[in-house]
Design an enzyme around this catalytic site. Structure first.
Site, PDB file in Angstrom:
ATOM      1  N   CYS A 295       0.814  -1.211   0.000  1.00  0.00           N
ATOM      2  CA  CYS A 295       0.000   0.000   0.000  1.00  0.00           C
ATOM      3  C   CYS A 295       0.851   1.265   0.000  1.00  0.00           C
ATOM      4  CB  CYS A 295      -0.952   0.002   1.180  1.00  0.00           C
ATOM      5  SG  CYS A 295      -0.125  -0.147   2.778  1.00  0.00           S
TER       6      CYS A 295
ATOM      7  N   HIS B 154      -1.660   0.788   7.414  1.00  0.00           N
ATOM      8  CA  HIS B 154      -2.088   0.814   6.014  1.00  0.00           C
ATOM      9  C   HIS B 154      -2.047   2.240   5.481  1.00  0.00           C
ATOM     10  CE1 HIS B 154      -4.183  -0.363   2.396  1.00  0.00           C
ATOM     11  NE2 HIS B 154      -5.169   0.475   2.644  1.00  0.00           N
TER      12      HIS B 154
END
Length: 498
Positions: free
Chosen positions: A157, A457
């Site tokens: 990510c 994330h």
């Protein structure tokens, strides 16, 4: 020529339908023609904002006149209700299924089948040419990009969010479009080759432009596998970069590495020598150190050391200059001018509540207790150091220092820091009190979700034409409102000079 009346057919018909029409008696040409289902590729879609790839049944339902209101337009409220974004407190983990409540924008099977002139919220830029003599970009043809999600195969990510944030910068897209048209080999130019292949995945039908576009779709998500060599250079100790990584990486560190590599490769491509050491840690690829006694503000002289960054197409976009001045009693002021691509802002101070506070703190004088002088009264003295902006870049990248490192490992600062859609750089931050070129507008941001620095994330928010914002969460692309953009946990901010 025969005397048979000519029949004009409008629409999209199969070969059998055309033959059947031509074989009918001529008098049928005078009768009203019954409407037939058209091929979906020939439809002129209404202004309804629709997201996703659709089969024939869902397309028919979408185009049902009973579902369209306000003269063929879906109301703004209805559109926003269909695409509500979840709060930042519910991020997904790397590579895990998407479960944060956002409506994912489904993809189009074939990007090239999108109807021209009926697409809203594209990245619309001009294919420009860089002039290395003056660092300016010459305007060229317009090109539009269709948003696409990026697949996360595991701890990827940080790459996906960084790439999506960069694509919101029209000048970057211009640069990448130019790279795509050149023959660049992976050997010697791995970063440029990766970006050339990457931008080729964002295609638009010929003739598409930002004008009169009133329908929006997204392309099918794809894997950024072309960056495998770049990732290997970034973290040589990590195997199988694209197929899944064993750990998370810092998005800011990767952004800095990638920009330095691009700068060096662009200089190499133009035949200029570089001093890059291969790890992207050196910003100045070409440095000329000269000591000059210059006259600064209030006619005060200072011995100035300047580091000149060789101009490239990348530095023309992101390159700025800092001027730091050290003042010690009994010595001439010592000034150093340095180039930068990002500004690293300390937000840990109690007085920092927003970006403007962090910028003021950045330029606030600090005390150097053991400063060694090289001229005048030589020795170790107490000095004062201040930093100001000498040159503002076209795209200003602000890095909020949320991660720290200590004996127990890495830590994350969760402090809320507000930031505006429009940023006015204070004259007090500048070397010269300029009145123009100080106003910026936010175009993208990168946010780290999670409590721990080594996990969590990354997502990116990006502004597209017509001031429509989207949240890029790996393969998911979600339309969001500006109040979702202006949260207080951003990690990297991208501002474009107005």
């Amino acid at each position: 020529m025969t005397d048979q009346p000519q029949v004009l057919l409008f629409g999209s018909f199969s070969e059998d339908e055309v033959i059947s029409w031509l074989n009918k008696p001529s008098e049928n040409a005078k009768k009203p023609v019954k409407s037939k289902p058209l091929d979906l590729n020939s439809l002129k879609i209404s202004s309804e904002i629709s997201f996703g790839s659709f089969n024939s049944e869902s397309c028919k339902k979408m185009l049902n006149p009973t579902d369209i209101c306000n003269n063929g337009k879906v109301s703004h409220t209805e559109s926003m209700n269909n695409h509500k974004a979840e709060a930042l407190t519910h991020p997904k983990q790397n590579g895990a299924p998407y479960h944060n409540g956002n409506m994912e924008l489904k993809s189009v099977d074939n990007i090239n089948s999108v109807v021209p002139n009926k697409i809203q919220n594209l990245v619309c830029v001009h294919e420009d040419k860089f002039n290395p003599k003056d660092g300016n970009i010459e305007m060229g043809l317009e090109t539009c990009l269709l948003p696409r999600g990026l697949i996360n195969s595991g701890n990827m990510c940080f790459l996906n969010a960084t790439l999506q944030a960069l694509l919101s910068c029209s000048s970057v897209v211009q640069l990448l479009q130019g790279i795509r048209t050149r023959i660049i080999h992976n050997t010697g130019y791995p970063t440029l080759a990766a970006f050339g292949e990457f931008i080729s995945e964002f295609k638009m039908p010929a003739g598409a432009s930002s004008k009169d576009m009133n329908h929006m779709q997204t392309g099918r998500p794809f894997s950024p596998a072309m960056f495998e060599v770049v990732l290997k250079n970034f973290t040589p100790d990590v195997p199988n970069s694209i197929l899944g990584r064993p750990r998370q990486e810092d998005a800011q560190e990767f952004l800095s590495f990638m920009m330095h590599q691009m700068h060096d490769e662009l200089l190499k491509l133009e035949g200029q020598a570089t001093n890059a050491n291969g790890n992207g840690s050196s910003l100045a690829s070409s440095v000329e150190d000269d000591d000059w006694e210059t006259v600064g503000p209030k006619n005060k002289s200072a011995v100035t050391r300047t580091q000149n960054l060789a101009p490239s197409e990348l530095s023309a976009i992101f390159g700025g200059q800092l001027r730091s001045v050290v003042k010690a009693k009994g010595n001439k002021d010592s000034a150093t001018v340095q180039p930068f691509f990002l500004l690293h802002l300390d937000i840990s101070h109690d007085g920092v509540a927003n970006i403007e506070d962090a910028l003021r703190l950045y330029s606030m004088p600090e005390t150097l207790d053991e400063y060694r002088t090289t001229s005048g009264k030589a020795g170790i003295v107490t000095a004062r150091k201040s930093v100001n902006l000498q040159k503002l870049p076209k795209i200003l990248i602000l890095h909020l220092k949320r991660f720290g490192y200590c004996s127990s490992g890495s830590t994350k600062l969760h402090k809320p820091v507000r930031f505006p859609l429009e940023l006015l750089v204070s004259r007090n931050l500048l070397v010269s009190a300029a009145t123009e070129g100080r106003k910026y507008t936010l175009i993208s941001s990168v946010t780290h979700h999670g409590r721990e620095a080594s996990k969590g994330h990354y997502t990116a928010d990006a502004c597209y034409p017509n001031q429509q914002w989207f949240r890029f969460d790996d393969a998911s692309v979600t339309a969001i409102s500006t109040n979702k953009v202006l949260h207080d946990q951003a990690y990297i901010l991208f501002y474009k000079r107005l």
